[in-house]
Every structure is written in structure tokens, then in C-alpha cells.
Write an enzyme that holds these catalytic residues in place. Structure first.
Site, PDB file in Angstrom:
ATOM      1  N   HIS A  21       0.842  -1.207   0.000  1.00  0.00           N
ATOM      2  CA  HIS A  21       0.000   0.000   0.000  1.00  0.00           C
ATOM      3  C   HIS A  21       0.873   1.252   0.000  1.00  0.00           C
ATOM      4  O   HIS A  21       1.268   1.781   1.041  1.00  0.00           O
ATOM      5  CB  HIS A  21      -0.934   0.019   1.217  1.00  0.00           C
ATOM      6  N   HIS A  23       1.277   4.896  -2.628  1.00  0.00           N
ATOM      7  CA  HIS A  23       0.776   5.641  -3.783  1.00  0.00           C
ATOM      8  C   HIS A  23       1.942   6.247  -4.561  1.00  0.00           C
ATOM      9  O   HIS A  23       2.755   6.980  -3.989  1.00  0.00           O
ATOM     10  CB  HIS A  23      -0.159   6.761  -3.327  1.00  0.00           C
ATOM     11  N   HIS A 218      -9.824   1.233  -0.354  1.00  0.00           N
ATOM     12  CA  HIS A 218      -9.595   2.041   0.844  1.00  0.00           C
ATOM     13  C   HIS A 218     -10.893   2.058   1.655  1.00  0.00           C
ATOM     14  O   HIS A 218     -11.933   2.489   1.146  1.00  0.00           O
ATOM     15  CB  HIS A 218      -9.257   3.485   0.463  1.00  0.00           C
ATOM     16  N   GLU A 221     -10.485   3.895   6.871  1.00  0.00           N
ATOM     17  CA  GLU A 221      -9.351   4.718   7.282  1.00  0.00           C
ATOM     18  C   GLU A 221      -9.889   5.784   8.226  1.00  0.00           C
ATOM     19  O   GLU A 221      -9.375   5.972   9.326  1.00  0.00           O
ATOM     20  CB  GLU A 221      -8.671   5.350   6.072  1.00  0.00           C
ATOM     21  N   HIS A 242      -6.106   0.049   4.871  1.00  0.00           N
ATOM     22  CA  HIS A 242      -6.241   0.602   6.216  1.00  0.00           C
ATOM     23  C   HIS A 242      -7.188  -0.264   7.057  1.00  0.00           C
ATOM     24  O   HIS A 242      -6.757  -1.208   7.665  1.00  0.00           O
ATOM     25  CB  HIS A 242      -6.681   2.068   6.176  1.00  0.00           C
ATOM     26  N   ASP A 300       2.298   4.344   2.521  1.00  0.00           N
ATOM     27  CA  ASP A 300       1.169   5.137   2.041  1.00  0.00           C
ATOM     28  C   ASP A 300       1.617   6.275   1.122  1.00  0.00           C
ATOM     29  O   ASP A 300       1.576   6.143  -0.099  1.00  0.00           O
ATOM     30  CB  ASP A 300       0.339   5.656   3.214  1.00  0.00           C
TER      31      ASP A 300
END
Length: 364
Positions: A21, A23, A218, A221, A242, A300
């Protein structure tokens, strides 16, 4: 170690790691952003790389909305520039290799890096000639070249955005088109606090299921447990990005544990976004660990958090009670929960077993 976990750059687990995970559009180098801005004649409100780093980084706990607002500072610099898009993908692989990552799945929105064939136009750009399809090709090239040079494996996940449901069918079609060229899954990302048109996203995910495209979402979170239930029951998610607030629904949480659902967890990020308690020692991640949940540790968005995966491992060890044996276990679980084809997954597992001094076990 600094309060956000990135002070001493401790390496508490110097063995191969799996990251699921992270980005791409949140992991570019600040130096690259600064250089590309100068090359493209894009004015930035600062004098040097250090000032840009300060501007991009969130140091103290805030909220997810504030966290996501940081992207508007640097995304317009990279979006629509072919050379820059390929460059950030290549540099990403180099950075992960330096962090000791053996396999990484990096995610991004092709539409947010495009300036053609995308409506609405992101970042108030002028129309250009870089389509979402072009973006995927450029990222694939950058990742592929990075793999060859830095000797790690990198695959990508394409993101639908909660606030742009009109992009989602295009995303799943790109997943189908490039499934044999490094794209392994589809994701649904964005601000959970925003109301989104679930049926449109659902249609894209239904097509992903029909087409055999892997799925992550997602969820939880910052949103309520109903979001993770929607992710699993409606979108047929195979992994959860998450998932912290799943704990607020103990019955459904137990169901997910029984399903061996994989949770992609991000210790430093979850503190800064307000997804978990600001005190690492009270993080929701500890409960998942205690319950033997299937989880991974991930960065992340390093450009905003100024973290490496080693920083997140250091936080997990210092404040959450994770041991080296826990790290080995969670990386084995991450490899098993990866979206690699079975043969490649088996090879990755054997690589980890060997590095960890464990008996080879190819049972997935």
C-alpha cells in the site's frame, strides 16, 4: 526517533520486505518535483528543495482532508509531463530497492496524471496530449526499467477515485488492457468523508470481478464500519486499505478475521491523517496484531509523511510491540495476499523463506 517516527531512520528489520500500500503520486521525490517545476517553468512558492519538503510534509496529526489537500501542491508539476511520469516510476523502484523492499505494489490514478481525454481536467491544467492510457504505459515503462536495474519486483494497481465516479469504468478497462504488462489490480481511493455515487463504482468493480481483476478498496481509514462492509460485500474487495475503524463493529471485524482478510496498514500515515490515535502506543494496529490479523506495514504517501518503510517498521517495533518474528510473519502474509500470479507468488515466498532462514513452504 522524531514524533512522527522519521527522526533516526532506524533499521529494525534488515531483511527483504513486501509493500502493498503505497501511492506513486504520493511517493515522488521532492527533489524531482523541484527540478521538473523549473524545467517546465512552473512557479513554486519557495526557494529550494528544503522549503518544498517543509511545504509538502505534514508533521502533526491532522485529518484526511488536510492530508489529501497536499497533493495540489505538487501534482500539477508532474501531471501531463511524459518524461516526468516515467521518471517518478523509475525513481520509485530505486527508492524501494534502497529500503530493502523485494516486492512492491504501487497504486495511482491514471486520470490524475493525465491532461487529455479526462473530464474534469485535474489540477486546472491546460489541455495536452497525455491520456490516462498514456500514463499507464509511461508508468509501466518506468517500473520495468527500474526492475531491471535495481533487481526488485514492482507491479501496479490503478485507482478509481471516490469523488470522480465517471472515471471508474475507464480505470477497469485500463486494468484489463494492461493486466499482462504489470497492472495487477483495481483500487478505490479518495476521501471517505465525501458522498460518492456507489452504483457507478460498483459497476466498475462488477466488471473487475467478471474479468478476473484483483480488487482492493480504501475503507475504514476514517469512515465508519459500514464502509468496509460495502467494500467487502458490494465491491468484493480481496484486501482492505487501512481498515482501522472496522474495530467499531466487533461482529463484522470478527467475520473479516475469520475470512483471513488482508489489511494494508500504514502506521505513520494513520497517525497523521487522524485515522488512529496520535499516541502510537494506543494505535488500532496493536489490536489487529494481538488478534493475529492478516496485515502488512506500508508507507502510504512518503512525500507527505517524509517516511520510508523502515521508519514504519521502527514505529511498529518501538511503540506497538512488533518483533522480528512478527515482521517475518507479516511479510509472509503480505506475499501470500499479493496480487501476483500464483507461480510468481510462490517464487516470492520462497525468496522470503530463504532470507528469513525458514523452512520452505510453498502451500499458499
Amino acid at each position: 526517533m522524531a514524533e512522527n517516527g522519521t527522526g533516526d531512520r532506524q533499521h529494525v528489520f534488515d531483511m527483504p520486505k513486501v509493500e502493498l500500500h503505497v501511492h506513486l503520486d504520493g511517493a515522488m521525490r521532492v527533489k524531482t518535483i523541484f527540478e521538473v517545476a523549473k524545467q517546465r517553468g512552473i512557479a513554486l512558492p519557495l526557494k529550494n528543495v528544503e522549503e518544498l519538503q517543509c511545504l509538502c510534509t505534514l508533521q502533526e496529526p491532522s485529518c484526511l482532508t488536510d492530508f489529501l489537500s497536499k497533493f495540489s501542491l505538487f501534482m500539477p508539476v508532474i501531471a501531463g509531463d511524459r518524461k516526468a511520469i516515467k521518471r517518478i516510476a523509475y525513481e520509485f523502484v530505486e527508492d524501494k530497492a534502497k529500503e530493502g523492499v523485494a516486492y512492491v505494489e504501487v497504486r495511482y490514478s491514471p486520470h490524475l496524471l493525465a491532461n487529455s481525454n479526462v473530464d474534469p481536467m485535474p489540477w486546472n491544467q491546460e489541455a495536452g496530449d497525455v491520456t490516462p492510457d498514456d500514463v499507464v504505459q509511461l508508468v509501466n515503462e518506468g517500473l520495468r526499467e527500474g526492475e531491471k536495474v535495481f533487481k526488485i519486483k514492482a507491479r501496479s494497481i490503478l485507482c478509481c477515485m471516490r469523488h470522480q465516479p465517471n472515471w471508474s469504468m475507464g480505470v477497469v478497462e485500463l486494468c484489463k488492457k494492461y493486466r499482462s504488462d504489470g497492472v495487477v489490480a483495481i483500487d478505490l481511493a479518495g476521501d471517505e468523508s465525501l458522498t460518492c455515487e456507489t452504483p457507478v463504482h460498483q459497476k466498475a468493480y462488477e466488471e473487475a470481478v467478471r474479468s478476473g481483476i484483483h480488487r482492493t478498496v480504501h475503507a475504514c481509514e476514517v469512515g465508519p464500519p459500514s464502509v468496509v462492509k460495502e467494500a467487502v460485500e458490494v465491491f468484493k474487495a480481496e484486501r482492505i486499505g487501512h481498515g482501522y475503524r472496522t474495530l467499531e463493529d466487533p461482529v463484522y471485524y470478527r467475520k473479516l478475521l475469520d475470512m483471513n482478510m488482508h489489511f494494508e496498514m500504514c502506521p505513520i500515515s494513520s497517525r497523521i491523517t487522524g485515522a488512529c490515535c496520535a499516541d502510537f502506543k494506543k494505535s488500532a494496529i496493536i489490536k489487529f496484531k494481538q488478534d493475529n490479523a492478516n496485515l502488512s506495514l506500508n508507507t502510504d504517501d512518503p512525500v507527505i509523511l517524509n517516511n520510508t518503510v523502515n521508519d514504519d517498521y521502527a514505529v511498529a517495533q518501538k511503540f506497538m510491540g512488533f518483533t522480528v518474528d512478527d515482521f517475518k510473519k507479516l511479510n509472509i502474509n503480505a506475499a501470500k495476499s499479493s496480487f501476483l500470479p500464483e507461480k510468481e507468488k510462490e517464487d516470492l515466498l520462497n525468496q522470503l523463506y530463504k532470507a528469513y532462514g525458514m523452512m520452505v513452504n510453498t502451500a499458499l
